[in-house]
Design a protein around this motif. Structure first.
Motif, mmCIF file in Angstrom:
data_model
loop_
_atom_site.group_PDB
_atom_site.id
_atom_site.type_symbol
_atom_site.label_atom_id
_atom_site.label_comp_id
_atom_site.label_asym_id
_atom_site.label_seq_id
_atom_site.Cartn_x
_atom_site.Cartn_y
_atom_site.Cartn_z
ATOM 1 N N VAL A 161 0.780 -1.133 0.000
ATOM 2 C CA VAL A 161 -0.046 -0.082 0.033
ATOM 3 C C VAL A 161 0.980 0.935 0.061
ATOM 4 O O VAL A 161 1.636 1.353 0.735
ATOM 5 N N ALA A 162 0.674 2.283 -1.024
ATOM 6 C CA ALA A 162 1.262 3.610 -1.034
ATOM 7 C C ALA A 162 0.954 4.232 0.084
ATOM 8 O O ALA A 162 0.081 4.407 0.600
ATOM 9 N N PRO A 163 2.069 5.188 0.634
ATOM 10 C CA PRO A 163 1.821 5.891 1.641
ATOM 11 C C PRO A 163 0.916 7.213 1.121
ATOM 12 O O PRO A 163 1.355 7.587 -0.115
ATOM 13 N N VAL A 164 0.325 7.992 2.017
ATOM 14 C CA VAL A 164 -0.327 9.321 1.551
ATOM 15 C C VAL A 164 0.844 10.215 1.709
ATOM 16 O O VAL A 164 1.273 10.450 2.856
ATOM 17 N N LEU A 165 0.978 10.965 0.732
ATOM 18 C CA LEU A 165 1.862 12.043 0.755
ATOM 19 C C LEU A 165 1.556 13.395 1.330
ATOM 20 O O LEU A 165 1.159 14.247 0.422
ATOM 21 N N ASP A 166 1.532 13.635 2.740
ATOM 22 C CA ASP A 166 0.893 14.704 3.149
ATOM 23 C C ASP A 166 1.823 15.235 4.302
ATOM 24 O O ASP A 166 1.434 16.195 4.948
ATOM 25 N N GLY A 167 3.085 14.799 4.525
ATOM 26 C CA GLY A 167 3.739 15.183 5.408
ATOM 27 C C GLY A 167 3.595 14.680 6.898
ATOM 28 O O GLY A 167 4.173 15.134 7.669
ATOM 29 N N ALA A 168 2.714 14.074 7.165
ATOM 30 C CA ALA A 168 2.191 13.516 8.485
ATOM 31 C C ALA A 168 3.093 12.365 8.720
ATOM 32 O O ALA A 168 3.139 12.081 10.046
ATOM 33 N N ALA A 169 3.479 11.538 7.814
ATOM 34 C CA ALA A 169 4.322 10.269 8.250
ATOM 35 C C ALA A 169 3.747 9.391 8.954
ATOM 36 O O ALA A 169 4.304 8.697 10.066
ATOM 37 N N ASP A 170 2.195 9.106 8.943
ATOM 38 C CA ASP A 170 1.651 8.576 9.877
ATOM 39 C C ASP A 170 1.257 7.286 9.172
ATOM 40 O O ASP A 170 0.230 6.159 9.953
ATOM 41 N N ASP A 171 1.773 6.804 8.136
ATOM 42 C CA ASP A 171 1.312 5.500 7.385
ATOM 43 C C ASP A 171 2.082 4.435 8.048
ATOM 44 O O ASP A 171 3.221 4.385 8.636
ATOM 45 N N ALA A 172 1.480 3.129 8.104
ATOM 46 C CA ALA A 172 2.126 2.136 8.665
ATOM 47 C C ALA A 172 3.428 1.756 8.184
ATOM 48 O O ALA A 172 4.267 1.242 8.915
ATOM 49 N N ILE A 173 3.691 1.882 6.822
ATOM 50 C CA ILE A 173 4.886 1.346 6.204
ATOM 51 C C ILE A 173 6.058 2.118 6.738
ATOM 52 O O ILE A 173 6.853 1.408 7.029
ATOM 53 N N TRP A 174 5.957 3.316 7.327
ATOM 54 C CA TRP A 174 7.040 3.891 7.956
ATOM 55 C C TRP A 174 7.290 3.367 9.023
ATOM 56 O O TRP A 174 8.788 3.647 9.487
ATOM 57 N N ALA A 175 6.538 2.763 10.033
ATOM 58 C CA ALA A 175 6.915 2.156 11.227
ATOM 59 C C ALA A 175 7.790 0.831 11.103
ATOM 60 O O ALA A 175 8.700 0.440 11.911
ATOM 61 N N ALA A 176 7.540 0.347 9.732
ATOM 62 C CA ALA A 176 8.332 -0.840 9.407
ATOM 63 C C ALA A 176 9.780 -0.462 8.683
ATOM 64 O O ALA A 176 10.577 -1.368 8.591
ATOM 65 N N ALA A 177 10.088 0.596 8.233
ATOM 66 C CA ALA A 177 11.201 1.068 7.542
ATOM 67 C C ALA A 177 12.178 1.425 8.436
ATOM 68 O O ALA A 177 11.728 2.284 9.133
ATOM 69 N N PRO A 178 13.419 1.011 8.264
ATOM 70 C CA PRO A 178 14.638 1.317 9.126
ATOM 71 C C PRO A 178 14.906 2.979 9.006
ATOM 72 O O PRO A 178 14.785 3.339 7.734
ATOM 73 N N VAL A 179 15.178 3.598 9.986
ATOM 74 C CA VAL A 179 15.727 5.100 9.831
ATOM 75 C C VAL A 179 17.374 5.004 9.902
ATOM 76 O O VAL A 179 18.109 4.656 10.631
ATOM 77 N N LEU A 180 17.570 5.779 8.723
ATOM 78 C CA LEU A 180 19.148 5.839 8.680
ATOM 79 C C LEU A 180 19.315 7.634 8.704
ATOM 80 O O LEU A 180 18.883 8.426 8.336
ATOM 81 N N PRO A 181 19.875 7.930 10.006
ATOM 82 C CA PRO A 181 20.260 9.361 10.264
ATOM 83 C C PRO A 181 21.459 9.674 9.646
ATOM 84 O O PRO A 181 22.667 8.978 9.625
ATOM 85 N N VAL A 182 21.537 10.799 8.892
ATOM 86 C CA VAL A 182 22.711 11.584 8.356
ATOM 87 C C VAL A 182 22.857 12.771 8.578
ATOM 88 O O VAL A 182 22.199 13.797 8.498
ATOM 89 N N GLU A 183 24.270 13.152 9.210
ATOM 90 C CA GLU A 183 24.602 14.405 9.593
ATOM 91 C C GLU A 183 24.852 15.145 8.422
ATOM 92 O O GLU A 183 25.875 14.889 7.541
ATOM 93 N N VAL A 184 24.412 16.446 8.476
ATOM 94 C CA VAL A 184 25.007 17.513 7.464
ATOM 95 C C VAL A 184 25.230 18.792 8.185
ATOM 96 O O VAL A 184 24.616 18.969 9.192
ATOM 97 N N LYS A 185 26.352 19.366 7.709
ATOM 98 C CA LYS A 185 26.767 20.660 8.400
ATOM 99 C C LYS A 185 27.492 21.769 7.647
ATOM 100 O O LYS A 185 27.687 21.643 6.305
ATOM 101 N N LYS A 186 27.925 22.660 8.050
ATOM 102 C CA LYS A 186 28.568 23.852 7.464
ATOM 103 C C LYS A 186 27.723 24.509 6.592
ATOM 104 O O LYS A 186 28.179 24.890 5.547
ATOM 105 N N GLY A 187 26.497 24.824 6.775
ATOM 106 C CA GLY A 187 25.558 25.508 6.144
ATOM 107 C C GLY A 187 25.189 26.685 6.675
ATOM 108 O O GLY A 187 25.774 27.040 7.682
ATOM 109 N N ALA A 188 24.514 27.497 5.736
ATOM 110 C CA ALA A 188 24.108 28.975 6.299
ATOM 111 C C ALA A 188 23.037 28.870 7.372
ATOM 112 O O ALA A 188 22.444 27.883 7.465
#
Length: 361
Positions: free
Chosen positions: A57-84
């Motif tokens: 089932v595709a997620p609803v693209l609304d920025g709420a991120a409350d679809d069940a698929i995101w609970a099952a998908a692993p999270v990768l944190p990526v640090e970004v820096k040196k911006g304005a």
């Protein structure tokens, strides 16, 4: 018993044993053996990779991120820096896919929602002027802009050293490039990259699909290697008269006079009436509508709340466009770079190497 007779008896016994063994049913491997085989052949995700999980089932693209698929998908944190401005943050990435599309969820901390993107301001003498960053030497606005996020994908492995260096393979910020632009130029030495460029003010339910090639900077090619995919219509444009002295359009009755929300939808614009405004009033400097064609094939939804941007996107696995990365072999890894812009035109926070996307079977 003579030796010949003894040999016959032994041979007969061996033959009988073999016949009896052949009559026994083949035993299925026990559970422990089966588990060991499955474990040996199980798929294992590479370390520090974005893992796209299969979904029905595709997620609803609304920025709420409350679809069940995101609970099952692993999270990768990526640090970004040196911006304005905000300078640095952590972008959390998740991914999923079905038979047709890739889906991604990205979220990152940003203390402010930036949408006052150089609006028109009525002056005391009745003229109009755009708000400008006084330190902007050209294409380097870090005061009146918008929040953005960008990814660059290596198309078909065509950019050498991209796996290790990511977007840095295309950054040119010294020599002639530094002289013409404070933050340099972006172009490859070889190959093409697919740019997914989200613009919080200028996009409408989409991410701007662009690309990067090996065109260096010149007066005739001021954008160097950064280009936009072809489009059939739509997009964004400056809200200004032909002589660029005032707005051409305004919002409908009741539209904000403080520069919010940073844009006027093309479907809502009305001819500008200067008599309706007083000194200090602001009018957005962007007119926008959904993009049609190749440039508009990345759908998205987003939301800023409590100091966090949440962005969801969907793109076909295979588009057929020469300007796009094609996810046509799900057994392969795909490499990309990522950057976050906090109210900055070009001075983004960055990660110094590439990220890897893999598809879980």
């Amino acid at each position: 018993m003579n030796s010949k007779r003894f040999g016959q008896i032994v041979a007969f016994g061996l033959l009988a044993a073999l016949v009896l063994a052949g009559c026994n049913p083949i035993q299925a491997p026990d559970a422990a053996t089966t588990s060991a085989v499955e474990e040996a052949t199980a798929w294992t995700a590479p370390e520090d990779a974005v893992v796209a999980v299969p979904v029905d089932v595709a997620p609803v693209l609304d920025g709420a991120a409350d679809d069940a698929i995101w609970a099952a998908a692993p999270v990768l944190p990526v640090e970004v820096k040196k911006g304005a401005n905000n300078g640095e943050t952590i972008v959390n990435l998740q991914a999923a896919y079905d038979s047709d599309n890739l889906y991604m969820l990205l979220s990152w901390a940003d203390p402010t929602e930036s949408f006052i993107r150089s609006p028109w301001v009525k002056q005391e003498d009745g003229t109009w002027a755009k708000l400008k960053d006084p330190d902007d030497k050209g294409g380097d606005n870090n005061l009146y802009y918008e929040d953005k996020l960008a990814m660059i994908w290596n198309i078909g492995g065509s950019i050498p050293r991209f796996k290790g260096m990511g977007c840095f393979t295309a950054c040119h910020d010294d020599g002639p490039d530094a002289e013409v632009k404070p933050y340099g130029n972006k172009y490859t030495n070889e190959g093409m990259g697919d740019i997914w460029h989200w613009k919080s003010v200028r996009n409408v339910g989409q991410i701007d699909d662009q690309y990067l090639d090996s065109t260096p900077y010149s007066p005739e090619t001021p954008e160097a290697g950064r280009k936009s995919d072809p489009k059939d219509g739509g997009g964004y444009a400056d809200n200004q008269t032909e002589d660029k002295t005032m707005p051409m359009w305004m919002g409908p009755e009741g539209y904000p006079r403080d520069g919010a929300p940073g844009y006027i939808l093309d479907a809502d614009k009305v001819p500008f009436d200067d008599t309706l405004f007083v000194a200090g009033d602001m009018v957005p400097a962007i007119i926008k509508s959904p993009i049609t064609g190749d440039r508009g094939n990345i759908s998205a939804g987003w939301k800023w709340a409590d100091g966090v941007w949440t962005l969801e996107l969907s793109r076909p696995l295979v588009t057929g466009s020469e300007f796009d990365v094609q996810f046509d072999d799900l057994a392969l890894p795909y490499y990309f770079g990522i950057a976050a812009f906090d109210n900055a035109q070009v001075r983004h926070a960055y990660h110094t190497s590439s990220q890897e996307l893999v598809f879980q079977p």
